[in-house]
Design a protein around this motif. Structure first.
Motif, PDB file in Angstrom:
ATOM      1  N   ASP A   1      55.848  44.733  65.820  1.00 41.54           N
ATOM      2  CA  ASP A   1      56.809  44.339  66.848  1.00 41.54           C
ATOM      3  C   ASP A   1      56.406  43.080  67.598  1.00 41.54           C
ATOM      4  O   ASP A   1      57.245  42.202  67.852  1.00 41.54           O
ATOM      5  N   ILE A   2      55.140  42.970  67.991  1.00 46.50           N
ATOM      6  CA  ILE A   2      54.752  41.835  68.831  1.00 46.50           C
ATOM      7  C   ILE A   2      54.754  40.527  68.052  1.00 46.50           C
ATOM      8  O   ILE A   2      54.699  39.454  68.653  1.00 46.50           O
ATOM      9  N   ARG A   3      54.858  40.592  66.731  1.00 43.17           N
ATOM     10  CA  ARG A   3      54.958  39.362  65.938  1.00 43.17           C
ATOM     11  C   ARG A   3      56.403  38.945  65.716  1.00 43.17           C
ATOM     12  O   ARG A   3      56.664  37.914  65.092  1.00 43.17           O
ATOM     13  N   VAL A   4      57.352  39.748  66.231  1.00 39.07           N
ATOM     14  CA  VAL A   4      58.772  39.411  66.100  1.00 39.07           C
ATOM     15  C   VAL A   4      59.383  39.390  67.500  1.00 39.07           C
ATOM     16  O   VAL A   4      59.630  40.446  68.073  1.00 39.07           O
ATOM     17  N   PRO A   5      59.597  38.201  68.091  1.00 44.03           N
ATOM     18  CA  PRO A   5      60.112  38.129  69.457  1.00 44.03           C
ATOM     19  C   PRO A   5      61.392  38.920  69.641  1.00 44.03           C
ATOM     20  O   PRO A   5      62.288  38.905  68.791  1.00 44.03           O
ATOM     21  N   GLY A   6      61.460  39.664  70.740  1.00 41.49           N
ATOM     22  CA  GLY A   6      62.676  40.387  71.083  1.00 41.49           C
ATOM     23  C   GLY A   6      62.719  41.818  70.608  1.00 41.49           C
ATOM     24  O   GLY A   6      63.650  42.542  70.927  1.00 41.49           O
ATOM     25  N   THR A   7      61.703  42.244  69.827  1.00 37.82           N
ATOM     26  CA  THR A   7      61.734  43.618  69.303  1.00 37.82           C
ATOM     27  C   THR A   7      60.663  44.491  69.940  1.00 37.82           C
ATOM     28  O   THR A   7      60.368  45.559  69.439  1.00 37.82           O
ATOM     29  N   ARG A   8      60.106  44.040  71.030  1.00 38.92           N
ATOM     30  CA  ARG A   8      58.960  44.711  71.641  1.00 38.92           C
ATOM     31  C   ARG A   8      59.216  46.193  71.936  1.00 38.92           C
ATOM     32  O   ARG A   8      58.345  47.029  71.811  1.00 38.92           O
ATOM     33  N   GLN A   9      60.445  46.548  72.310  1.00 40.40           N
ATOM     34  CA  GLN A   9      60.727  47.918  72.711  1.00 40.40           C
ATOM     35  C   GLN A   9      61.306  48.789  71.585  1.00 40.40           C
ATOM     36  O   GLN A   9      61.629  49.943  71.794  1.00 40.40           O
ATOM     37  N   SER A  10      61.401  48.231  70.377  1.00 40.74           N
ATOM     38  CA  SER A  10      62.165  48.927  69.339  1.00 40.74           C
ATOM     39  C   SER A  10      61.538  50.233  68.865  1.00 40.74           C
ATOM     40  O   SER A  10      62.197  51.050  68.277  1.00 40.74           O
ATOM     41  N   HIS A  11      60.253  50.411  69.130  1.00 43.78           N
ATOM     42  CA  HIS A  11      59.620  51.656  68.705  1.00 43.78           C
ATOM     43  C   HIS A  11      59.218  52.512  69.890  1.00 43.78           C
ATOM     44  O   HIS A  11      58.363  53.369  69.783  1.00 43.78           O
ATOM     45  N   GLY A  12      59.833  52.252  71.021  1.00 46.86           N
ATOM     46  CA  GLY A  12      59.612  53.115  72.172  1.00 46.86           C
ATOM     47  C   GLY A  12      58.310  52.893  72.891  1.00 46.86           C
ATOM     48  O   GLY A  12      57.836  53.762  73.602  1.00 46.86           O
TER      49      GLY A  12
END
Length: 594
Positions: free
Chosen positions: A573-584
């Motif tokens: 997630d942290i390597r793809v901006p904007g997806t930080r919260q996608s896994h809760g």
């Protein structure tokens, strides 16, 4: 208006500005105190980052080292410049995407371990206190120079100033104070460089004067400098007595250490997003380049001016009116008196003349002196950026401006380091480890107390830093510690999902203990250069032990259980901006597994 008036004017005005900003931007919450509310504009953050980055080592010591080491001193220029590019492109955006307050915060959550967080705190404190020792030494040099007081007294004065605006304003106050400090330090650095370039080369652009001809001749400025230093028994300015492997190792330690420095990384947590972190990094590189491209010219001009000013001058023991009378008599008799700037700096203890042959003449010579005369003049290299305007006999207002700039450089970085220390104690140790029920108000109070205690400790370290070396050398030790202990686990934590808590803990311990032990042995334990491992000096050993730390971390990780799946998803997630919260995974962090 004389030099002393302008010095007090610029220093007093800038200090009033810094303290006023701290009062205006007083932190009202832990978010303000640690990361300035995450809402700093990228350009503003770029300027604040540049001020944070351009410490006493960059402003005061780097040009002095280049002046006296020549090509050998360029390792600091290359390492720090390349290191910032590495940090900006490789780590900063991903750490911002993670959304934490501090580096130990990242370590504790990425490696799902309270113990790993504590070890990261220990590493951050080792790095920060070593680094801040160099900054406080720079503060002592600047204050002792312009006030004419003892070096240790200068440090005590600097401690008070840092205490006021760092403890009160936190990161929010420090950010906007650093913007003001950048403006002060960059003008203070470039204005005298322009004057000196005009005098020595006839070119108003220092970067071009450095590679151009000496004024009124067909000889390049560097050729003239080479001839001048070799005539006195020194190595050519464009050569180095360091081995190639040591130059490579020091440059590497500075580069990779930059990418592990907590006080620089934390600056990228003050912007709103990973994209803003990239933009602010770009601006910071622009602002940093203004000083770093000027430093080689400042160093070369300083060496020429120093030799012309001091070598073969008649020493005068008297001060005040008696000095002026004696200097006039010597000049009338066709002799060269010791310059006024030397007498101004002499009370600081940072300049020493030892009349070995009893002739009263100040002979400045190298180890290969062609006339067999021993060297009698020993200057501290950290003074030369501050002393340059006086040596070149520039106007009093330029001298005062440079003093204010030197103090701005040292204080800006010292404040950033104090934030790392206070947040490591209050946030990572107290709230996240030992007292999880602590509320924001209590945490803020603890952070301020921790910052106050760190100021006192930093002052004591600054006093004893003179035993370690020049400011830039002391700072280089901090970079080596960061390269060996923090960079490997940050880098692997972002780019290798398989890195686990056991690997991280062992990696940090191996890097920290081996690098610190090597530095201690050769600086305090009686080790000699003949015993250097692979011929690498203490300034560069962190680069060697960085690879050892990485290898050990990888091997231990492969021999133990992989991280939980949610941690591996977090790394994605942290390597793809904007997806930080996608896994809760919330910004508040995950509960440690231990």
């Amino acid at each position: 208006m004389d030099q002393m008036f302008w010095t007090y004017f610029f220093v007093g005005t800038t200090f009033a500005l810094y303290i006023g900003i701290a009062v205006w931007a007083k932190a009202g919450s832990t978010d303000d105190f640690y990361v300035a509310g995450h809402d700093v504009h990228p350009t503003v953050n770029g300027m604040a980052t540049a001020a944070d980055w351009m410490s006493a080592a960059s402003f005061l010591s780097m040009a002095g080292l280049i002046a006296f080491l020549g090509y050998g001193g360029s390792v600091y220029l290359m390492g720090w410049t390349g290191g910032y590019v590495l940090l900006a492109l490789l780590l900063a955006p991903f750490l911002r995407e993670f959304g934490k307050f501090t580096v130990p915060d990242f370590v504790g959550d990425r490696y799902y371990s309270t113990f790993a967080r504590v070890i990261a705190v220990v590493c951050a404190l080792f790095v920060s206190f070593t680094y801040i020792a160099g900054q406080m030494k720079g503060v002592g040099v600047a204050f002792s120079g312009f006030l004419g007081v003892d070096f240790n007294v200068g440090i005590l004065i600097g401690m008070f100033i840092v205490f006021v605006y760092a403890v009160l304003g936190g990161m929010k106050g420090i950010t906007y104070t650093q913007v003001a400090q950048y403006c002060v330090l960059i003008f203070a650095y470039t204005v005298p460089a322009i004057f000196m370039s005009m005098i020595i080369t006839g070119n108003p652009i220092p970067q071009l004067g450095f590679i151009g001809n000496a004024a009124g001749t067909d000889v390049s400025m560097l050729e003239k400098l080479n001839q001048t230093v070799t005539d006195l028994g020194f190595l050519e300015y464009t050569q180095s007595n360091k081995s190639m492997i040591d130059i490579f190792a020091i440059t590497g330690a500075l580069m990779f250490g930059t990418a592990g420095l907590p006080h620089v990384i934390i600056r990228f947590f003050t912007v709103s997003s990973a994209q803003a972190a990239r933009v602010s990094a770009g601006w910071a590189l622009v602002f940093i380049a203004l000083l770093y491209t000027t430093a080689p010219a400042v160093g070369a001009f300083a060496r020429l001016n120093f030799i012309d000013s001091v070598n073969d001058a008649t020493y005068i023991a008297e001060t005040g009116p008696d000095y002026s009378t004696k200097a006039a008599e010597l000049t009338a008799a066709g002799q060269k008196p010791v310059p006024q700037w030397y007498k101004d700096w002499e009370p600081t203890g940072l300049l020493k003349f030892e009349d070995k042959n009893g002739d009263g003449i100040m002979q400045y010579r190298g180890p290969n002196s062609p006339d067999g005369i021993e060297n009698e003049v020993n200057p501290n290299r950290d003074i030369f950026v501050l002393a340059n305007p006086q040596i070149a006999q520039l106007p009093g207002w330029v001298i005062g401006l440079v003093v204010a700039g030197g103090l701005a450089a040292a204080l800006s970085t010292a404040a950033g380091l104090l934030m790392v220390i206070s947040s490591a104690v209050s946030h990572d140790l107290c709230r996240r480890t030992f007292f999880p029920d602590m509320d924001d108000k209590t945490e803020l109070r603890v952070a301020r107390f921790a910052a106050a205690g760190a100021v006192c400790a930093a002052g004591l370290l600054g006093i004893y830093a003179s035993q370690l070396g020049f400011v830039a050398q002391v700072v280089a030790f901090a970079f080596g510690l960061a390269a060996a202990s923090l960079f490997p686990i940050i880098f692997l934590g972002i780019f290798w999902k398989r890195m686990n808590k056991e690997g991280a803990i062992v990696s940090m311990l191996v890097g920290l203990i081996s690098t610190f032990g090597y530095i201690y042995f050769f600086k305090f334990g009686g080790g000699s250069p003949e015993q250097y491992l692979f011929g690498v000096s203490p300034e560069g050993i962190g680069f060697v032990f960085m690879f050892l730390s990485i290898i050990v971390g990888v091997v231990v990780s492969l021999m133990t259980a992989p991280p939980p799946q949610d941690i591996q998803d977090l790394v994605e997630d942290i390597r793809v901006p904007g997806t930080r919260q996608s896994h809760g995974v919330a910004d508040a962090g995950m509960a440690p597994a231990e």
